[in-house]
Enzyme design. Structure first.
Site, PDB file in Angstrom:
ATOM      1  CE  LYS A   1      -3.817  -2.530   1.968  1.00 12.59           C
ATOM      2  NZ  LYS A   1      -4.557  -3.034   3.116  1.00 12.59           N
TER       3      LYS A   1
ATOM      4  CD  GLN B   1      -3.724  -4.861   6.013  1.00 11.68           C
ATOM      5  OE1 GLN B   1      -3.777  -3.790   5.406  1.00 11.68           O
ATOM      6  NE2 GLN B   1      -4.116  -5.989   5.464  1.00 11.68           N
TER       7      GLN B   1
ATOM      8  CG  ASP C   1     -10.209  -0.906   4.526  1.00 12.84           C
ATOM      9  OD1 ASP C   1      -9.799  -1.342   3.443  1.00 12.84           O
ATOM     10  OD2 ASP C   1      -9.604  -1.034   5.606  1.00 12.84           O
TER      11      ASP C   1
HETATM   12  N1  GUN Z   1      -7.034  -7.493   5.368  1.00 12.61           N
HETATM   13  C1  GUN Z   1      -7.315  -8.217   4.260  1.00 12.61           C
HETATM   14  N2  GUN Z   1      -7.950  -7.463   3.356  1.00 12.61           N
HETATM   15  C2  GUN Z   1      -8.082  -6.232   3.895  1.00 12.61           C
HETATM   16  C3  GUN Z   1      -8.626  -5.013   3.429  1.00 12.61           C
HETATM   17  O1  GUN Z   1      -9.178  -4.894   2.326  1.00 12.61           O
HETATM   18  N3  GUN Z   1      -8.542  -3.954   4.290  1.00 12.61           N
HETATM   19  C4  GUN Z   1      -7.973  -4.051   5.519  1.00 12.61           C
HETATM   20  N4  GUN Z   1      -7.956  -2.966   6.296  1.00 12.61           N
HETATM   21  N5  GUN Z   1      -7.449  -5.169   5.986  1.00 12.61           N
HETATM   22  C5  GUN Z   1      -7.500  -6.252   5.168  1.00 12.61           C
END
Ligand code: GUN
Length: 286
Positions: free
Chosen positions: A52, A96, A119
């Protein structure tokens, strides 16, 4: 058979984001700012959070990655989020997942300001999806819809089968396919005779988290397959998807590989959502 190249499609989306971001300093005096929080050292999360940050660098989005120790108290994380909510210089906040067991994911998700919820996990954004009112879309389902579009697949009137009912992927993907006028069947671990259902699919989205669970005998000729899996092949230890690519691909009209399919799209959509949050905030200020 066409391999749906998520790397290439996501690169085009990121280039579009980068072009927009490049115009922002002249227009608004700054660029969007995304804050990513990781709690603990889950190996997959370390990689995802790093990717990211890389995508932010590529698109010109300002990124702050906050790493907190595994034993961070829930209250301390919530405090941290509250101050980021109040920070005028922060446009997007992502925590996350998964979080350590002593921290409530629901509480954390709810604590993020809905305007900064890149998200799309906040209950108000989820409600917006199901009620068709303005909302931020979750990144993986948004990426899946954009993959279909870029491949020239219109879900309208098609039989779409989604496997997996998670809040992050399965449920929102089913809803978005429904909103695109597909006839949607949502399958899960308790579904009986899964193969009879998957054989009817014209679009098959697999987000079950089980390595190679879909084999060639479970699909029909001409199916479009989106594989959301990020699994380890039990035989080779290599990264693989929920779909047994070698047996399914010869029957498919189009199929995503793992890696290089859905994964890069999720990140490109996160960049798009960060820009949406930024634009929303700067326009409200003006
Ligand atoms: N863990 C796995 N996929 C995601 C996601 O799309 N967003 C977040 N914040 N954590 C994740």
């Amino acid at each position: 058979m066409k391999i749906i190249d998520g790397k290439q499609i996501s690169a085009a989306l990121k280039a579009d984001v980068a072009a927009q971001v490049a115009s922002f300093p002249a227009l608004y005096g700054r660029v969007p700012h995304l804050v990513v929080i990781r709690v603990g050292e889950d190996p997959a999360s370390v990689v995802y959070v790093r990717n990211k940050a890389k995508a932010c660098e590529l698109t010109g989005i300002r990124n702050t990655t906050i790493v907190l120790p595994e034993d961070t108290p829930e209250a301390a994380l919530l405090d941290r989020i509250r101050s980021l909510n109040a920070d005028e210089g922060v446009d997007g906040i992502l925590v996350q997942l998964p979080l350590p067991r002593h921290i409530s994911e629901a509480k954390v998700i709810e604590s993020i300001s809905r305007e900064k919820d890149v998200d799309g996990f906040h209950p108000l954004n989820v409600a917006g999806l199901w009620q068709k009112t303005p909302h931020l879309e979750p990144c993986t389902p948004k990426g899946i819809m954009q993959l279909l579009k870029a491949t020239g697949v219109d879900p309208c009137g098609k039989r779409a089968v989604v496997i997996g009912r998670s809040n992050i992927v399965g449920l929102p993907t089913a809803k978005m396919l429904l909103d695109a006028n597909a006839t949607v069947t949502l399958c899960h671990t308790r579904t009986k005779d899964l193969a009879a259902i998957t054989r009817q699919a014209e679009i098959l989205v697999v987000a079950a988290g089980k390595a190679k669970m879909i084999s060639g005998d479970m699909v029909s000729e001409g199916v479009v397959v989106i594989d959301v899996g990020m699994d380890r092949d039990p035989d080779t230890g290599k990264l693989c998807g929920d779909v047994d690519f070698d047996s399914v691909a010869p029957k498919a009209a189009a199929i995503t590989p793992v890696p290089g399919g859905v994964g890069p799209m999720t990140i490109a959509c996160l960049m798009q959502n960060t820009v949406l949050c930024f634009k929303d905030r700067v326009s409200k200020k003006a």
